[in-house]
Design a protein around this motif. Structure first.
Motif, mmCIF file in Angstrom:
data_model
loop_
_atom_site.group_PDB
_atom_site.id
_atom_site.type_symbol
_atom_site.label_atom_id
_atom_site.label_comp_id
_atom_site.label_asym_id
_atom_site.label_seq_id
_atom_site.Cartn_x
_atom_site.Cartn_y
_atom_site.Cartn_z
ATOM 1 N N LEU A 76 -101.103 11.378 37.952
ATOM 2 C CA LEU A 76 -100.540 10.078 38.318
ATOM 3 C C LEU A 76 -99.840 10.137 39.672
ATOM 4 N N VAL A 77 -99.090 11.221 39.923
ATOM 5 C CA VAL A 77 -98.390 11.378 41.206
ATOM 6 C C VAL A 77 -99.389 11.483 42.357
ATOM 7 N N PHE A 79 -102.334 10.236 42.431
ATOM 8 C CA PHE A 79 -102.896 8.896 42.597
ATOM 9 C C PHE A 79 -101.968 8.026 43.444
ATOM 10 N N ILE A 80 -100.667 8.074 43.130
ATOM 11 C CA ILE A 80 -99.691 7.271 43.876
ATOM 12 C C ILE A 80 -99.616 7.719 45.334
ATOM 13 N N LEU A 81 -99.606 9.052 45.556
ATOM 14 C CA LEU A 81 -99.550 9.569 46.923
ATOM 15 C C LEU A 81 -100.767 9.123 47.729
ATOM 16 N N GLU A 82 -101.943 9.156 47.104
ATOM 17 C CA GLU A 82 -103.148 8.726 47.810
ATOM 18 C C GLU A 82 -103.107 7.232 48.101
ATOM 19 N N LYS A 83 -102.556 6.468 47.179
ATOM 20 C CA LYS A 83 -102.386 5.030 47.409
ATOM 21 C C LYS A 83 -101.481 4.777 48.603
ATOM 22 N N LEU A 84 -100.412 5.579 48.724
ATOM 23 C CA LEU A 84 -99.491 5.420 49.851
ATOM 24 C C LEU A 84 -100.180 5.738 51.165
ATOM 25 N N TRP A 87 -102.424 2.836 51.916
ATOM 26 C CA TRP A 87 -101.605 1.697 52.346
ATOM 27 C C TRP A 87 -101.136 1.888 53.778
ATOM 28 N N TYR A 226 -107.815 16.137 39.878
ATOM 29 C CA TYR A 226 -107.746 14.868 40.599
ATOM 30 C C TYR A 226 -108.660 14.864 41.819
#
Length: 269
Positions: A76-77, A79-84, A87, A226
Motif C-alpha cells: 500500500l505504501v 502504491f501511495i509513493l508511486e501515486k505521489l 501526481w 509490487y
C-alpha cells in the motif's frame, strides 16, 4: 567471506553489472532484448519474494501475521509513493499517458526512432530518484545477507535483474535530456554506488537493531511483489499476441526457476 564482505561484493558487483548491461542495451536500442529482460525480471522478483525472502521472514518471526501485515502495508505504501510521483509529474489534463510500467521499453523504443516521450522527467530528477532507489536496495541486500548468505545472493540476483531494464531506461532518458553518453554513464555509475552506501550503513545499524531485520525482509518482499505486479506486468499486456504471451510466460518461469536453482547452490547458514 564475512557478512560485510558479501554485502560489499554484492552491492558493487550488482551495481556495476546492471549498469554495464543497461548501457549495452541502451546503446544498441534493442527493444526486443529489453522486453525479454523485463519478463525474466518479473520471474526473478516473484521467485525471490515467495521462495526466499518472505518464507525467511516468516520462519524467523514469532508472529507470522505481523509479517504478512507488514507486506500488505508495504504494498500500500509503495502504491501511495508511486501515486505521489505520478501526481508530481502530471500535466493535469494529460495524465493518462503516465504509464510507468513500460517506461524502460518505451525509453529504448524512443531511442530506436519510435514516437514516445519521457513524460517531462528531467535527467537530474531521474538520477535523484534512482540514487534513492539504489540506497534502499542496498539496505534490503544487507538485511538479507544478515539472515544468511543464500538469501542475500538470491535477493541480490532479483534486484540486479530488475535494475537492468530500469537502468537502461534511465540511461536513454539522460541521453534524451541532452547528456553525452560518457556523462550519462558516469552519472548512472555514481548513482549505483548508493547501493553500497545503503548496504554498509544498514549492516552497522542492524547489528544494534536486530529486531528490524524481519520487518525489512517483509518490506523487501513487498517491494519485489509490487514492482513485478504493478510496474512490470502491465507492460507485458501491451503485447497480447499468442507468441508474445508464450515467450513472456516462458521467461517468467525461467526467472522463477533460476532463483530456485540458485538457492540450491548455497546451503543455509
Amino acid at each position: 567471506m564475512s557478512t560485510l564482505t558479501w554485502i560489499i561484493t554484492a552491492s558493487l558487483l550488482g551495481g556495476i553489472l546492471s549498469l554495464l548491461f543497461a548501457a549495452i542495451l541502451a546503446l544498441n536500442a534493442r527493444v526486443s532484448w529489453l522486453s525479454m529482460l523485463v519478463s525474466y525480471a518479473i520471474g526473478a522478483l516473484l521467485g525471490a519474494a515467495f521462495l526466499n525472502t518472505l518464507p525467511e521472514a516468516l520462519e524467523h518471526s514469532d508472529d507470522p501475521k505481523q509479517i504478512t501485515l507488514i507486506v500488505l502495508l508495504g504494498i500500500l505504501v509503495f502504491f501511495i509513493l508511486e501515486k505521489l510521483v505520478l501526481w508530481r509529474h502530471c500535466h493535469l489534463e494529460d495524465c493518462e499517458a503516465h504509464d510507468l510500467s513500460h517506461a524502460p521499453v518505451a525509453a529504448v523504443s524512443s531511442a530506436a526512432g519510435h514516437h514516445d516521450h519521457d513524460h517531462g522527467r528531467s535527467g537530474m530528477m531521474v538520477i535523484v530518484g534512482d540514487t534513492f532507489h539504489n540506497f534502499v536496495d542496498g539496505i534490503l541486500i544487507a538485511a538479507a545477507f544478515m539472515v544468511d548468505v543464500q538469501l542475500g545472493i538470491v535477493t541480490s540476483i532479483a534486484i540486479i535483474a530488475h535494475e537492468i531494464p530500469q537502468e537502461a531506461g534511465d540511461f536513454i532518458i539522460l541521453l534524451n535530456s541532452g547528456y553525452t553518453r560518457r556523462m550519462a554513464f558516469l552519472m548512472n555509475l555514481l548513482s549505483s554506488f548508493a547501493t553500497l552506501v545503503g548496504g554498509v550503513l544498514a549492516y552497522f545499524m542492524l547489528h544494534n537493531m536486530n529486531f528490524l531485520v524481519q520487518p525489512l525482509l517483509a518490506i523487501a518482499s513487498a517491494s519485489m511483489i509490487y514492482v513485478a505486479m504493478s510496474d512490470l506486468i502491465p507492460g507485458l499486456h501491451k503485447r497480447p499476441e499468442i507468441h508474445a504471451t508464450i515467450q513472456q510466460v516462458t521467461l517468467i518461469l525461467l526467472g522463477i526457476a533460476s532463483i530456485w536453482i540458485m538457492g540450491g547452490f548455497f546451503p543455509h547458514d
